[in-house]
Enzyme design. Structure first.
Site, PDB file in Angstrom:
ATOM      1  N   THR A  53       0.854  -1.183   0.000  1.00  0.00           N
ATOM      2  CA  THR A  53       0.000   0.000   0.000  1.00  0.00           C
ATOM      3  C   THR A  53       0.902   1.250   0.000  1.00  0.00           C
ATOM      4  O   THR A  53       2.063   1.166   0.407  1.00  0.00           O
ATOM      5  CB  THR A  53      -0.969  -0.011   1.191  1.00  0.00           C
ATOM      6  OG1 THR A  53      -0.220  -0.155   2.393  1.00  0.00           O
ATOM      7  CG2 THR A  53      -1.964  -1.159   1.068  1.00  0.00           C
ATOM      8  N   THR A  55       1.502   4.406   1.565  1.00  0.00           N
ATOM      9  CA  THR A  55       2.276   4.930   2.696  1.00  0.00           C
ATOM     10  C   THR A  55       3.178   3.851   3.293  1.00  0.00           C
ATOM     11  O   THR A  55       4.325   4.122   3.642  1.00  0.00           O
ATOM     12  CB  THR A  55       1.341   5.509   3.778  1.00  0.00           C
ATOM     13  OG1 THR A  55       0.576   6.560   3.195  1.00  0.00           O
ATOM     14  CG2 THR A  55       2.116   6.046   4.973  1.00  0.00           C
ATOM     15  N   CYS A  56       2.667   2.645   3.370  1.00  0.00           N
ATOM     16  CA  CYS A  56       3.436   1.539   3.949  1.00  0.00           C
ATOM     17  C   CYS A  56       4.699   1.268   3.146  1.00  0.00           C
ATOM     18  O   CYS A  56       5.773   1.041   3.707  1.00  0.00           O
ATOM     19  CB  CYS A  56       2.575   0.285   4.011  1.00  0.00           C
ATOM     20  SG  CYS A  56       0.986   0.533   4.834  1.00  0.00           S
ATOM     21  N   SER A  57       4.585   1.298   1.829  1.00  0.00           N
ATOM     22  CA  SER A  57       5.712   0.995   0.949  1.00  0.00           C
ATOM     23  C   SER A  57       6.655   2.175   0.750  1.00  0.00           C
ATOM     24  O   SER A  57       7.855   1.988   0.597  1.00  0.00           O
ATOM     25  CB  SER A  57       5.208   0.531  -0.419  1.00  0.00           C
ATOM     26  OG  SER A  57       4.579  -0.717  -0.320  1.00  0.00           O
ATOM     27  N   VAL A  61       7.959   1.112   5.915  1.00  0.00           N
ATOM     28  CA  VAL A  61       9.038   0.108   5.884  1.00  0.00           C
ATOM     29  C   VAL A  61      10.391   0.748   5.558  1.00  0.00           C
ATOM     30  O   VAL A  61      11.380   0.451   6.239  1.00  0.00           O
ATOM     31  CB  VAL A  61       8.704  -1.053   4.920  1.00  0.00           C
ATOM     32  CG1 VAL A  61       9.882  -2.014   4.811  1.00  0.00           C
ATOM     33  CG2 VAL A  61       7.463  -1.800   5.400  1.00  0.00           C
TER      34      VAL A  61
END
Length: 167
Positions: A53, A55-57, A61
């Site tokens: 997704t 923001t996550c990517s 992380v």
């Protein structure tokens, strides 16, 4: 009821995609008991609504991966990324994020562990099912010492820099 500072992590199982066979770990998805993984360790756990997704990517992380050495210098034994995805997806995401050896990408495929933490996020209406809230916590020997849970749609307190300030 959501987990809080001072609580012990609940029992549960998470899976991780293993690419290289070692003693006790076969190639492919391996199941691990959270109590065993966290016993006697200082662990930073951060959770995301989903692998791959935006923001996550792009932020979550990468921030933990880039700051790995700073966490190690502050006596953190391991960094875990937890998401309600299967181990195959988490393994592919780990490759994409180049997180091997820095961030353990742990899958909670059915959201059972996320629900045990009381940190689930209902995204059924958006076609994503039940996911995890975005949060980060410091755990020492299975006890939560710090916990930052994001407000819906926010990315302000669960990032690597915010967690480093708490250590």
């Amino acid at each position: 009821m959501a987990i809080k500072v001072g609580d012990k992590l609940p029992d549960g199982t998470l899976t991780e995609m293993i690419e290289t066979e070692t003693a006790g770990c076969t190639i492919g998805p391996n199941a691990f008991q959270v109590s065993d993984l966290a016993k006697g360790k200082r662990v930073v756990i951060f959770a995301v609504p989903g692998a791959f997704t935006p923001t996550c990517s792009a932020k979550h992380v990468p921030g933990y991966t880039a700051n790995y050495d700073k966490f190690k210098a502050k006596k953190v034994d391991e960094i875990w990324c937890l998401a309600v995805n299967d181990a195959f997806v988490m393994g592919a995401w780990a490759k994409d994020q180049k997180s091997a050896g820095k961030v353990r990408m742990l899958a909670d495929g059915s959201a059972a562990y996320t629900k045990a933490l009381g940190l689930e996020l209902d995204l059924v209406g958006r076609g994503m099912g039940v996911r995890s809230q975005r949060y980060a916590m410091l755990v020492e020997d299975r006890v939560v010492k710090a916990l930052n849970v994001e407000a819906p749609g926010k990315f302000e307190v669960s990032d690597a820099e915010s967690m480093l300030k708490l250590l």
